[in-house]
Write a protein that holds these residues in place. Structure first.
Motif, PDB file in Angstrom:
ATOM      1  N   MET A   1      13.378 -19.293  13.177  1.00 21.46           N
ATOM      2  CA  MET A   1      13.111 -18.679  12.328  1.00 21.46           C
ATOM      3  C   MET A   1      13.643 -17.784  12.090  1.00 21.46           C
ATOM      4  O   MET A   1      12.464 -17.924  10.953  1.00 21.46           O
ATOM      5  N   GLU A   2      14.670 -17.472  12.617  1.00 20.78           N
ATOM      6  CA  GLU A   2      15.333 -16.382  11.833  1.00 20.78           C
ATOM      7  C   GLU A   2      15.952 -17.163  10.078  1.00 20.78           C
ATOM      8  O   GLU A   2      15.918 -16.803   9.087  1.00 20.78           O
ATOM      9  N   THR A   3      16.190 -18.470  10.796  1.00 17.12           N
ATOM     10  CA  THR A   3      16.680 -19.145   9.128  1.00 17.12           C
ATOM     11  C   THR A   3      15.430 -19.484   8.528  1.00 17.12           C
ATOM     12  O   THR A   3      15.955 -19.210   6.803  1.00 17.12           O
ATOM     13  N   ALA A   4      14.042 -20.030   8.637  1.00 15.48           N
ATOM     14  CA  ALA A   4      13.446 -20.088   7.826  1.00 15.48           C
ATOM     15  C   ALA A   4      12.711 -18.490   7.271  1.00 15.48           C
ATOM     16  O   ALA A   4      12.676 -19.129   5.892  1.00 15.48           O
ATOM     17  N   LEU A   5      12.832 -17.484   8.085  1.00 20.01           N
ATOM     18  CA  LEU A   5      12.450 -16.007   7.583  1.00 20.01           C
ATOM     19  C   LEU A   5      13.640 -15.858   5.980  1.00 20.01           C
ATOM     20  O   LEU A   5      12.979 -15.420   4.996  1.00 20.01           O
ATOM     21  N   GLN A   6      14.770 -16.284   5.979  1.00 22.90           N
ATOM     22  CA  GLN A   6      15.864 -16.050   4.866  1.00 22.90           C
ATOM     23  C   GLN A   6      15.843 -16.890   4.331  1.00 22.90           C
ATOM     24  O   GLN A   6      15.588 -16.346   2.807  1.00 22.90           O
ATOM     25  N   ARG A   7      15.290 -18.163   4.413  1.00 23.36           N
ATOM     26  CA  ARG A   7      14.778 -18.666   3.280  1.00 23.36           C
ATOM     27  C   ARG A   7      13.873 -18.212   2.643  1.00 23.36           C
ATOM     28  O   ARG A   7      13.740 -18.192   1.580  1.00 23.36           O
ATOM     29  N   LEU A   8      12.843 -18.063   3.246  1.00 29.93           N
ATOM     30  CA  LEU A   8      11.590 -17.254   2.645  1.00 29.93           C
ATOM     31  C   LEU A   8      11.958 -16.012   1.796  1.00 29.93           C
ATOM     32  O   LEU A   8      10.909 -15.945   0.726  1.00 29.93           O
ATOM     33  N   GLU A   9      12.461 -15.011   2.018  1.00 35.44           N
ATOM     34  CA  GLU A   9      12.852 -14.199   1.751  1.00 35.44           C
ATOM     35  C   GLU A   9      13.248 -14.474   0.245  1.00 35.44           C
ATOM     36  O   GLU A   9      14.098 -13.803  -0.565  1.00 35.44           O
ATOM     37  N   LYS A  10      14.644 -15.581   0.411  1.00 34.06           N
ATOM     38  CA  LYS A  10      15.590 -16.056  -0.730  1.00 34.06           C
ATOM     39  C   LYS A  10      14.616 -15.930  -1.757  1.00 34.06           C
ATOM     40  O   LYS A  10      15.163 -15.986  -3.348  1.00 34.06           O
ATOM     41  N   LYS A  11      13.874 -17.005  -1.119  1.00 31.35           N
ATOM     42  CA  LYS A  11      13.048 -17.699  -2.194  1.00 31.35           C
ATOM     43  C   LYS A  11      12.371 -16.617  -2.857  1.00 31.35           C
ATOM     44  O   LYS A  11      11.448 -16.463  -4.288  1.00 31.35           O
ATOM     45  N   ARG A  12      11.667 -15.309  -1.881  1.00 27.89           N
ATOM     46  CA  ARG A  12      10.992 -14.512  -2.603  1.00 27.89           C
ATOM     47  C   ARG A  12      11.393 -13.466  -3.929  1.00 27.89           C
ATOM     48  O   ARG A  12      11.469 -13.435  -5.244  1.00 27.89           O
ATOM     49  N   ASP A  13      12.952 -13.270  -3.241  1.00 26.87           N
ATOM     50  CA  ASP A  13      14.063 -13.061  -4.373  1.00 26.87           C
ATOM     51  C   ASP A  13      13.780 -13.307  -5.890  1.00 26.87           C
ATOM     52  O   ASP A  13      14.387 -13.118  -6.833  1.00 26.87           O
ATOM     53  N   GLU A  14      14.150 -14.713  -5.267  1.00 28.74           N
ATOM     54  CA  GLU A  14      14.124 -15.809  -6.704  1.00 28.74           C
ATOM     55  C   GLU A  14      12.463 -15.692  -8.239  1.00 28.74           C
ATOM     56  O   GLU A  14      12.827 -15.403  -8.248  1.00 28.74           O
ATOM     57  N   PHE A  15      12.101 -16.158  -6.954  1.00 21.73           N
ATOM     58  CA  PHE A  15      10.752 -15.591  -7.379  1.00 21.73           C
ATOM     59  C   PHE A  15      10.787 -13.983  -8.455  1.00 21.73           C
ATOM     60  O   PHE A  15       9.979 -13.725  -9.130  1.00 21.73           O
ATOM     61  N   LEU A  16      10.812 -13.226  -7.868  1.00 25.27           N
ATOM     62  CA  LEU A  16      10.841 -11.862  -8.299  1.00 25.27           C
ATOM     63  C   LEU A  16      11.717 -11.625  -9.742  1.00 25.27           C
ATOM     64  O   LEU A  16      11.775 -11.320 -10.644  1.00 25.27           O
TER      65      LEU A  16
END
Length: 472
Positions: free
Chosen positions: A214-229
């Motif tokens: 779950m932590e790995t999945a959360l980090q992946r989502l946060e990384k993708k959000r940073d890319e979107f920003l």
């Protein structure tokens, strides 16, 4: 701890079960079974426990209670080997696997008892090792009906691992007791605690594994959000193309111009076959998709963080559970996929602001909900002119269904119908007591009366919120 291979040999040597007959089979709970045997005028009760951390076989002098309802494996053994003669019994090398050769009514069987703490099982096969059934069905190990049981070759334990036969000298008058009596008394006092310790180890493994994923999945989502920003640049590119549109002459596949934000030169890729307006529109559309995706990502990140908190709360609950049987049930509930969990009712269920919403997705589910799970004052929703599922909002005495709940139910009705593609539909809305079954009609078909009309356009935000409100 479970019995080691030397202790198992001591137990079997004292039992002298060769030539005994299995008179009765009793399974008191989910991890224990007992054989009542008879030989030369003497009866013995042989207890086999598969509990993690307390795997064992021994004679018991305590009464073994019967289960409240017939259990699958017990009934199967009664049908196949009740009354069977034990021709031989031995341990396979040092493997903690006991093999019994049985004969009954002209048939021969092999019964394997594997006393491994994390993979204990009892497996009945024919003489060709074809599995007839097993205490725990494990398809991945081929330990299901029709599988082939691979009898392991005797292994030699490493010299560095020295096993000893426990003396159990802490028991009163232990010198006067047989080894089976010592085992029976000691595990009778300590089995619950041993099982609890082993289960807590499983809880820790479950938590570590689930938390890591779950932590790995959360980090992946946060990384993708940073890319979107960072993708705010797409809108800036569109602005630059419109500003310097007079430089787009169709001869180049890029636009080189001055970036008015930082004063430097910038090169923007464009389609030379398109006008400046079309190229700018392309970048604006890319930006809009990014913004839309960002909103979904924020929802997913919020959900992932909440699931991590729920996991921590569940872990704390499991660690505080003192009853090993209850802990086993809770652990099984957590590790069983949601799709395989037994549902209390057909279809889907949601809890929103204290209101219960039920959804039938097929004719059978619709019919079952109507017959057994809703009452006259519950509200019914269904799409007009489109086939689809029934949605019910359970009545709350003295309360009127608020608009937000009606919108949730309406969105579910449209989503679970053939109107989903169009994204909007008119709905019937009436109380269940105003539904009449169609005579000789197909299953689940009803004719409403006193219905009201409700027009619904699918709302992604509402559907996202309903994902969080889903219950088993």
């Amino acid at each position: 701890m479970s019995l080691n291979w030397k202790e198992i040999d001591c137990v079997l040597e004292e039992l002298e079960l060769e030539g005994s007959f299995i008179q009765q089979i009793v399974q008191p709970n989910f991890d224990t079974i007992a054989f009542h045997t008879y030989k030369n005028g003497q009866s013995k009760t042989i207890l086999i426990c598969l509990a993690a951390g307390a795997c064992r076989i021994h004679q018991t002098w305590s009464a073994v209670p019967k289960s409240n309802k017939p259990l699958r494996f017990m009934e199967f053994l009664k049908a196949r080997i009740k009354g069977a003669r034990i021709n031989s019994i031995c341990q396979l090398g040092q493997e903690r696997i006991i093999k019994l050769e049985l004969a009954h009514c002209g048939q021969e069987f092999l019964l394997y008892i594997r006393l491994w703490s994390n993979a204990a099982n009892i497996i009945l096969t024919d003489t060709n090792h074809l599995v007839l059934d097993s205490f725990y069905r494990r398809p991945k190990k081929d330990e299901v009906t029709g599988g082939i049981f691979q009898e392991p070759a005797p292994d030699i334990l490493p010299k560095s691992k020295e096993w000893e036969i426990r003396s159990f000298d802490q028991l009163p008058q232990h010198q006067e007791l047989s080894f089976n009596q010592k085992v029976d008394k000691w595990y009778g006092e300590h089995a619950g605690q041993l099982s609890l310790e082993a289960l807590l180890e499983q809880v820790q493994k479950f938590y570590n594994s689930r938390h890591s994923k779950m932590e790995t999945a959360l980090q992946r989502l946060e990384k993708k959000r940073d890319e979107f920003l960072e993708n705010q640049q797409w809108k800036h590119y569109g602005d630059l193309i419109l500003t310097y549109g007079h430089l787009v002459d169709g001869s180049k596949d890029f636009l080189e111009c001055e970036d008015y934000e930082n004063g430097g030169l910038i090169r923007i890729r464009i389609d030379p076959k398109k006008s400046a307006q079309d190229n700018a529109t392309h970048y604006y559309n890319t930006y809009k998709k990014t913004v839309s995706g960002l909103a979904d990502l924020e929802q997913d990140i919020k959900k992932a963080r909440r699931e991590l908190l729920d996991l921590e709360a569940t872990y704390q609950q499991l660690c505080k559970e003192p009853n090993p049987i209850r802990l086993q049930q809770l652990l099984k509930r957590q590790t069983t996929p949601r799709q395989q969990m037994e549902r209390k009712r057909p279809g889907l269920a949601y809890q929103v602001e204290g209101w219960t919403i039920l959804v039938g997705r097929t004719a059978s589910e619709n019919d079952e909900l109507l017959r057994h799970h809703v009452k006259g004052l519950d509200m019914w929703f269904h799409t007009r002119d489109y086939a689809g599922g029934y949605v019910f909002v359970k009545n709350r005495p003295g309360k009127t269904i608020p608009l937000s709940i009606m919108l949730c139910a309406g969105n579910l009705a449209v989503y679970h119908s053939k109107a989903r593609k169009s994204g909007e539909a008119d709905l019937y809305c009436t109380q269940v007591k105003h539904l009449r079954r169609a005579k000789n009609g197909p299953k689940g078909l009803v004719l409403p009366s006193q219905e009201k009309n409700l027009f619904i356009q699918l709302d992604k935000e509402i559907l996202k919120g309903l994902e969080e409100a889903f219950v088993i």
